[in-house]
Design a protein around this motif. Structure first.
Motif, PDB file in Angstrom:
ATOM      1  N   MET A  84      -9.067  16.739 -21.605  1.00 11.24           N
ATOM      2  CA  MET A  84     -10.046  16.750 -20.530  1.00 11.24           C
ATOM      3  C   MET A  84      -9.323  16.467 -19.224  1.00 11.24           C
ATOM      4  N   GLU A  85      -9.579  17.293 -18.227  1.00 10.09           N
ATOM      5  CA  GLU A  85      -8.949  17.085 -16.924  1.00 10.09           C
ATOM      6  C   GLU A  85      -9.892  16.318 -16.018  1.00 10.09           C
ATOM      7  N   MET A  86      -9.316  15.665 -15.017  1.00  9.98           N
ATOM      8  CA  MET A  86     -10.108  14.956 -14.017  1.00  9.98           C
ATOM      9  C   MET A  86     -10.059  15.781 -12.738  1.00  9.98           C
ATOM     10  N   LYS A  87     -11.218  16.286 -12.321  1.00 11.84           N
ATOM     11  CA  LYS A  87     -11.311  17.043 -11.076  1.00 11.84           C
ATOM     12  C   LYS A  87     -11.855  16.110 -10.003  1.00 11.84           C
ATOM     13  N   GLU A  88     -11.370  16.280  -8.774  1.00 12.67           N
ATOM     14  CA  GLU A  88     -11.792  15.389  -7.699  1.00 12.67           C
ATOM     15  C   GLU A  88     -12.572  16.141  -6.628  1.00 12.67           C
ATOM     16  N   LEU A  89     -13.607  15.473  -6.109  1.00 13.62           N
ATOM     17  CA  LEU A  89     -14.380  15.981  -4.981  1.00 13.62           C
ATOM     18  C   LEU A  89     -14.380  14.909  -3.897  1.00 13.62           C
ATOM     19  N   ARG A  90     -14.062  15.308  -2.682  1.00 13.60           N
ATOM     20  CA  ARG A  90     -14.017  14.343  -1.590  1.00 13.60           C
ATOM     21  C   ARG A  90     -15.164  14.610  -0.617  1.00 13.60           C
ATOM     22  N   PHE A  91     -15.856  13.554  -0.271  1.00 11.20           N
ATOM     23  CA  PHE A  91     -16.923  13.627   0.711  1.00 11.20           C
ATOM     24  C   PHE A  91     -16.600  12.678   1.853  1.00 11.20           C
ATOM     25  N   ARG A  92     -17.300  12.854   2.968  1.00  3.69           N
ATOM     26  CA  ARG A  92     -17.285  11.901   4.077  1.00  3.69           C
ATOM     27  C   ARG A  92     -18.703  11.353   4.183  1.00  3.69           C
ATOM     28  N   VAL A 117     -15.419  14.642 -13.531  1.00  5.62           N
ATOM     29  CA  VAL A 117     -15.417  14.802 -12.077  1.00  5.62           C
ATOM     30  C   VAL A 117     -15.369  13.420 -11.441  1.00  5.62           C
ATOM     31  N   LYS A 118     -14.378  13.229 -10.571  1.00  2.77           N
ATOM     32  CA  LYS A 118     -14.281  11.998  -9.791  1.00  2.77           C
ATOM     33  C   LYS A 118     -14.709  12.351  -8.375  1.00  2.77           C
ATOM     34  N   ALA A 119     -15.878  11.857  -7.982  1.00  2.00           N
ATOM     35  CA  ALA A 119     -16.390  12.124  -6.636  1.00  2.00           C
ATOM     36  C   ALA A 119     -16.208  10.862  -5.817  1.00  2.00           C
ATOM     37  N   TYR A 120     -15.697  11.020  -4.615  1.00  4.07           N
ATOM     38  CA  TYR A 120     -15.527   9.841  -3.767  1.00  4.07           C
ATOM     39  C   TYR A 120     -15.855  10.158  -2.320  1.00  4.07           C
ATOM     40  N   VAL A 121     -16.332   9.119  -1.645  1.00  2.35           N
ATOM     41  CA  VAL A 121     -16.624   9.192  -0.208  1.00  2.35           C
ATOM     42  C   VAL A 121     -15.514   8.440   0.487  1.00  2.35           C
TER      43      VAL A 121
END
Length: 172
Positions: A84-92, A117-121
């Motif tokens: 399983m891969e970890m995909k990243e999403l970046r938000f502001r 999915v690693k989502a971060y602000v």
């Protein structure tokens, strides 16, 4: 696959006595020469299954077929344990609705492919005062993806980032 190649077969068995398991399930302890003779009578191979046992356990079977089955099983096991891969999403904190929708759709694709999915602000400079907007953004993302994802890590602050991790549901 390598374990199957390390097994001793027929004349390469070094023990004086072995516990031989016949094709019909009968087993007893006999000299290795007698076990080899029994294997020849069945027109099969004598394969050392448990070399560390006392006496070593040997089975009368078709070695080629046994090897093939073990290789197939190993291949199936490797296929099932897809990494399983970890995909990243970046938000502001002030990410616009269109950008949010676009990134949420990407997150859905990643989850459908079986990735986390690693989502971060990311908070820069004085953005840190908008933590509530960052939390709201991550909550909206979680709510939008709840039909295909579960929360692996709830939203939390890590330095100047607010992070959450989503994983696909196991039933997929």
């Amino acid at each position: 696959m390598a374990d199957v190649d390390k097994l001793r077969v027929n004349e390469s068995i070094r023990a004086d006595e072995v516990r031989v398991v016949e094709p019909d399930g009968d087993h007893d302890v006999v000299p290795v020469e007698e076990a080899l003779e029994r294997a020849r009578d069945h027109e099969l191979d004598l394969v050392e299954i448990a070399p560390d046992a006392d006496p070593p356990v040997c089975k009368i079977l078709d070695y080629g077929k046994y090897r093939y089955e073990k290789q197939k099983e190993e291949k199936r096991r490797r296929k099932k344990s897809k990494s399983m891969e970890m995909k990243e999403l970046r938000f502001r904190p002030r990410t616009e609705q269109h950008d949010f929708n676009f990134k949420a759709d990407h997150a859905r694709e990643f989850l459908e492919d079986g990735n986390k999915v690693k989502a971060y602000v990311q908070f820069r400079g004085r953005d840190i005062v908008y933590k509530d907007q960052g939390m709201d953004l991550l909550r909206r993302l979680i709510e939008r993806l709840q039909d295909i994802a579960r929360i692996d890590q709830p939203p939390q602050m890590e330095g100047r980032r607010m992070t959450t991790i989503l994983a696909p549901h196991k039933n997929k």
